[in-house]
Design a protein around this motif. Structure first.
Motif, PDB file in Angstrom:
ATOM      1  N   PRO A  42      -3.216  94.064 -10.583  1.00 46.12           N
ATOM      2  CA  PRO A  42      -1.935  93.404 -10.855  1.00 46.12           C
ATOM      3  C   PRO A  42      -1.939  91.997 -10.254  1.00 46.12           C
ATOM      4  O   PRO A  42      -1.961  91.838  -9.040  1.00 46.12           O
ATOM      5  CB  PRO A  42      -0.912  94.317 -10.158  1.00 46.12           C
ATOM      6  CG  PRO A  42      -1.688  95.070  -9.134  1.00 46.12           C
ATOM      7  CD  PRO A  42      -3.089  95.179  -9.653  1.00 46.12           C
ATOM      8  N   SER A  43      -1.966  90.985 -11.097  1.00 44.17           N
ATOM      9  CA  SER A  43      -2.037  89.608 -10.598  1.00 44.17           C
ATOM     10  C   SER A  43      -0.830  88.767 -10.996  1.00 44.17           C
ATOM     11  O   SER A  43      -0.590  87.730 -10.390  1.00 44.17           O
ATOM     12  CB  SER A  43      -3.315  88.935 -11.090  1.00 44.17           C
ATOM     13  OG  SER A  43      -3.350  88.928 -12.499  1.00 44.17           O
ATOM     14  N   HIS A  44      -0.073  89.197 -11.990  1.00 51.98           N
ATOM     15  CA  HIS A  44       1.140  88.492 -12.419  1.00 51.98           C
ATOM     16  C   HIS A  44       2.269  89.511 -12.491  1.00 51.98           C
ATOM     17  O   HIS A  44       2.229  90.444 -13.302  1.00 51.98           O
ATOM     18  CB  HIS A  44       0.945  87.837 -13.789  1.00 51.98           C
ATOM     19  CG  HIS A  44      -0.140  86.808 -13.806  1.00 51.98           C
ATOM     20  ND1 HIS A  44      -0.008  85.594 -13.182  1.00 51.98           N
ATOM     21  CD2 HIS A  44      -1.381  86.822 -14.340  1.00 51.98           C
ATOM     22  CE1 HIS A  44      -1.122  84.897 -13.334  1.00 51.98           C
ATOM     23  NE2 HIS A  44      -1.981  85.629 -14.043  1.00 51.98           N
ATOM     24  N   LEU A  45       3.255  89.306 -11.632  1.00 55.51           N
ATOM     25  CA  LEU A  45       4.391  90.221 -11.572  1.00 55.51           C
ATOM     26  C   LEU A  45       5.693  89.442 -11.693  1.00 55.51           C
ATOM     27  O   LEU A  45       5.734  88.237 -11.453  1.00 55.51           O
ATOM     28  CB  LEU A  45       4.391  90.990 -10.237  1.00 55.51           C
ATOM     29  CG  LEU A  45       3.166  91.840  -9.892  1.00 55.51           C
ATOM     30  CD1 LEU A  45       3.286  92.391  -8.473  1.00 55.51           C
ATOM     31  CD2 LEU A  45       2.995  92.974 -10.898  1.00 55.51           C
ATOM     32  N   VAL A  46       6.757  90.152 -12.052  1.00 59.32           N
ATOM     33  CA  VAL A  46       8.106  89.579 -11.979  1.00 59.32           C
ATOM     34  C   VAL A  46       8.730  90.088 -10.686  1.00 59.32           C
ATOM     35  O   VAL A  46       8.324  91.145 -10.167  1.00 59.32           O
ATOM     36  CB  VAL A  46       8.955  89.959 -13.221  1.00 59.32           C
ATOM     37  CG1 VAL A  46       8.343  89.384 -14.488  1.00 59.32           C
ATOM     38  CG2 VAL A  46       9.125  91.452 -13.343  1.00 59.32           C
ATOM     39  N   PRO A  47       9.699  89.373 -10.125  1.00 57.76           N
ATOM     40  CA  PRO A  47      10.293  89.821  -8.861  1.00 57.76           C
ATOM     41  C   PRO A  47      10.824  91.261  -8.951  1.00 57.76           C
ATOM     42  O   PRO A  47      11.493  91.628  -9.912  1.00 57.76           O
ATOM     43  CB  PRO A  47      11.438  88.831  -8.634  1.00 57.76           C
ATOM     44  CG  PRO A  47      10.997  87.592  -9.347  1.00 57.76           C
ATOM     45  CD  PRO A  47      10.254  88.092 -10.558  1.00 57.76           C
TER      46      PRO A  47
ATOM     47  N   ILE B 165       7.163  92.852  -4.902  1.00 58.50           N
ATOM     48  CA  ILE B 165       7.459  91.581  -4.249  1.00 58.50           C
ATOM     49  C   ILE B 165       8.742  91.037  -4.866  1.00 58.50           C
ATOM     50  O   ILE B 165       8.826  90.874  -6.081  1.00 58.50           O
ATOM     51  CB  ILE B 165       6.293  90.584  -4.439  1.00 58.50           C
ATOM     52  CG1 ILE B 165       4.997  91.196  -3.903  1.00 58.50           C
ATOM     53  CG2 ILE B 165       6.609  89.262  -3.736  1.00 58.50           C
ATOM     54  CD1 ILE B 165       3.747  90.399  -4.224  1.00 58.50           C
ATOM     55  N   ASN B 166       9.741  90.773  -4.009  1.00 57.18           N
ATOM     56  CA  ASN B 166      11.052  90.364  -4.506  1.00 57.18           C
ATOM     57  C   ASN B 166      11.219  88.856  -4.632  1.00 57.18           C
ATOM     58  O   ASN B 166      12.135  88.396  -5.295  1.00 57.18           O
ATOM     59  CB  ASN B 166      12.155  90.937  -3.604  1.00 57.18           C
ATOM     60  CG  ASN B 166      12.191  92.450  -3.664  1.00 57.18           C
ATOM     61  OD1 ASN B 166      11.989  93.043  -4.725  1.00 57.18           O
ATOM     62  ND2 ASN B 166      12.406  93.095  -2.530  1.00 57.18           N
TER      63      ASN B 166
ATOM     64  N   ASN C 262     -10.512  92.940   1.813  1.00 57.64           N
ATOM     65  CA  ASN C 262     -10.364  92.572   0.412  1.00 57.64           C
ATOM     66  C   ASN C 262      -9.001  91.928   0.274  1.00 57.64           C
ATOM     67  O   ASN C 262      -8.106  92.184   1.070  1.00 57.64           O
ATOM     68  CB  ASN C 262     -10.443  93.798  -0.512  1.00 57.64           C
ATOM     69  CG  ASN C 262     -11.859  94.213  -0.773  1.00 57.64           C
ATOM     70  OD1 ASN C 262     -12.668  93.439  -1.250  1.00 57.64           O
ATOM     71  ND2 ASN C 262     -12.180  95.457  -0.461  1.00 57.64           N
ATOM     72  N   GLN C 263      -8.858  91.123  -0.743  1.00 54.34           N
ATOM     73  CA  GLN C 263      -7.550  90.521  -0.990  1.00 54.34           C
ATOM     74  C   GLN C 263      -7.324  90.347  -2.479  1.00 54.34           C
ATOM     75  O   GLN C 263      -8.257  90.166  -3.244  1.00 54.34           O
ATOM     76  CB  GLN C 263      -7.398  89.200  -0.266  1.00 54.34           C
ATOM     77  CG  GLN C 263      -8.304  88.095  -0.730  1.00 54.34           C
ATOM     78  CD  GLN C 263      -8.104  86.821   0.081  1.00 54.34           C
ATOM     79  OE1 GLN C 263      -7.337  86.782   1.023  1.00 54.34           O
ATOM     80  NE2 GLN C 263      -8.792  85.781  -0.294  1.00 54.34           N
ATOM     81  N   LEU C 264      -6.053  90.424  -2.833  1.00 57.49           N
ATOM     82  CA  LEU C 264      -5.620  90.152  -4.200  1.00 57.49           C
ATOM     83  C   LEU C 264      -4.649  88.989  -4.157  1.00 57.49           C
ATOM     84  O   LEU C 264      -3.761  88.947  -3.309  1.00 57.49           O
ATOM     85  CB  LEU C 264      -4.896  91.365  -4.801  1.00 57.49           C
ATOM     86  CG  LEU C 264      -5.688  92.614  -5.092  1.00 57.49           C
ATOM     87  CD1 LEU C 264      -4.772  93.694  -5.642  1.00 57.49           C
ATOM     88  CD2 LEU C 264      -6.787  92.320  -6.079  1.00 57.49           C
ATOM     89  N   VAL C 265      -4.807  88.065  -5.064  1.00 60.22           N
ATOM     90  CA  VAL C 265      -3.841  86.989  -5.217  1.00 60.22           C
ATOM     91  C   VAL C 265      -2.881  87.414  -6.309  1.00 60.22           C
ATOM     92  O   VAL C 265      -3.292  87.755  -7.423  1.00 60.22           O
ATOM     93  CB  VAL C 265      -4.539  85.655  -5.562  1.00 60.22           C
ATOM     94  CG1 VAL C 265      -3.503  84.561  -5.794  1.00 60.22           C
ATOM     95  CG2 VAL C 265      -5.491  85.270  -4.450  1.00 60.22           C
ATOM     96  N   VAL C 266      -1.578  87.414  -5.970  1.00 62.02           N
ATOM     97  CA  VAL C 266      -0.544  87.872  -6.900  1.00 62.02           C
ATOM     98  C   VAL C 266       0.471  86.744  -7.096  1.00 62.02           C
ATOM     99  O   VAL C 266       1.024  86.226  -6.126  1.00 62.02           O
ATOM    100  CB  VAL C 266       0.173  89.140  -6.369  1.00 62.02           C
ATOM    101  CG1 VAL C 266       1.234  89.598  -7.335  1.00 62.02           C
ATOM    102  CG2 VAL C 266      -0.837  90.241  -6.079  1.00 62.02           C
ATOM    103  N   SER C 267       0.671  86.391  -8.346  1.00 60.38           N
ATOM    104  CA  SER C 267       1.652  85.369  -8.695  1.00 60.38           C
ATOM    105  C   SER C 267       2.922  86.069  -9.164  1.00 60.38           C
ATOM    106  O   SER C 267       2.865  86.922 -10.062  1.00 60.38           O
ATOM    107  CB  SER C 267       1.089  84.485  -9.805  1.00 60.38           C
ATOM    108  OG  SER C 267       2.061  83.564 -10.216  1.00 60.38           O
ATOM    109  N   VAL C 268       4.054  85.722  -8.549  1.00 58.50           N
ATOM    110  CA  VAL C 268       5.334  86.336  -8.905  1.00 58.50           C
ATOM    111  C   VAL C 268       6.243  85.240  -9.473  1.00 58.50           C
ATOM    112  O   VAL C 268       6.532  84.250  -8.795  1.00 58.50           O
ATOM    113  CB  VAL C 268       5.991  87.003  -7.675  1.00 58.50           C
ATOM    114  CG1 VAL C 268       7.310  87.656  -8.067  1.00 58.50           C
ATOM    115  CG2 VAL C 268       5.057  88.006  -7.040  1.00 58.50           C
ATOM    116  N   SER C 269       6.640  85.426 -10.727  1.00 62.89           N
ATOM    117  CA  SER C 269       7.529  84.423 -11.358  1.00 62.89           C
ATOM    118  C   SER C 269       8.463  85.087 -12.342  1.00 62.89           C
ATOM    119  O   SER C 269       8.266  86.149 -12.811  1.00 62.89           O
ATOM    120  CB  SER C 269       6.704  83.350 -12.061  1.00 62.89           C
ATOM    121  OG  SER C 269       5.817  83.931 -12.989  1.00 62.89           O
TER     122      SER C 269
END
Length: 154
Positions: free
Chosen positions: A57-62, A118-119, A147-154
């Protein structure tokens, strides 16, 4: 006429030399596999919600729920007490989401589901760090495995 007892038969000598070489190679292989010390190690990977590598999961909505799994494998030669810390951070915040512990037998594995949401909007790093318990020091030691994941929330 050539006699086999005289040792001058080139075919017999070739077969004998070949057998000796094969036995030496076999002996060296046994020595290498069984006598040489093996390196002990732990490993950790992140799996997606289907339990495989990739498509994280790399692109999520709040507020959107996401799921990953953390898989730890023990190849240390003995049972290990592990600690996993999952931290969510961006430039402004650093929040520990999970801290979990488990004893993993040698050549065993531990699969831990990590659900998160992520809110806020922005770019976040979900960092997963592995620790082990050191009996001599009586505390957890960071393994330098993460390990790390970069997650963009928009």
């Amino acid at each position: 006429m050539v006699s086999l007892k005289s040792g001058k038969d080139p075919i017999s000598n070739g077969i004998l030399v070949g057998i000796v070489i094969i036995l030496l190679l076999f002996g060296f292989g046994i020595y290498t596999l069984n006598i040489q010390p093996k390196e002990n190690f732990s490993e950790m990977v992140i799996l997606n919600s289907n339990g495989i590598i990739g498509n994280y999961p790399s692109h999520l909505v709040p507020g959107e729920n996401a799921l990953i799994y953390v898989l730890v494998q023990n190849h240390e030669g003995m049972p290990m007490l592990y600690q996993i810390k999952v931290i969510l951070n961006n430039n402004n915040t650093n929040i520990t989401l999970y801290t979990s512990y488990n004893i993993v037998n040698n050549n065993g594995e531990w699969k831990l589901p990590i659900a998160f949401a992520i809110n806020s909007t922005g770019t976040f790093k979900l960092e997963v760090m592995l620790y082990y318990y050191n009996l001599t020091l009586q505390r957890f030691i960071y393994t330098n495995i993460f390990n790390q994941l970069v997650v963009s929330v928009s």
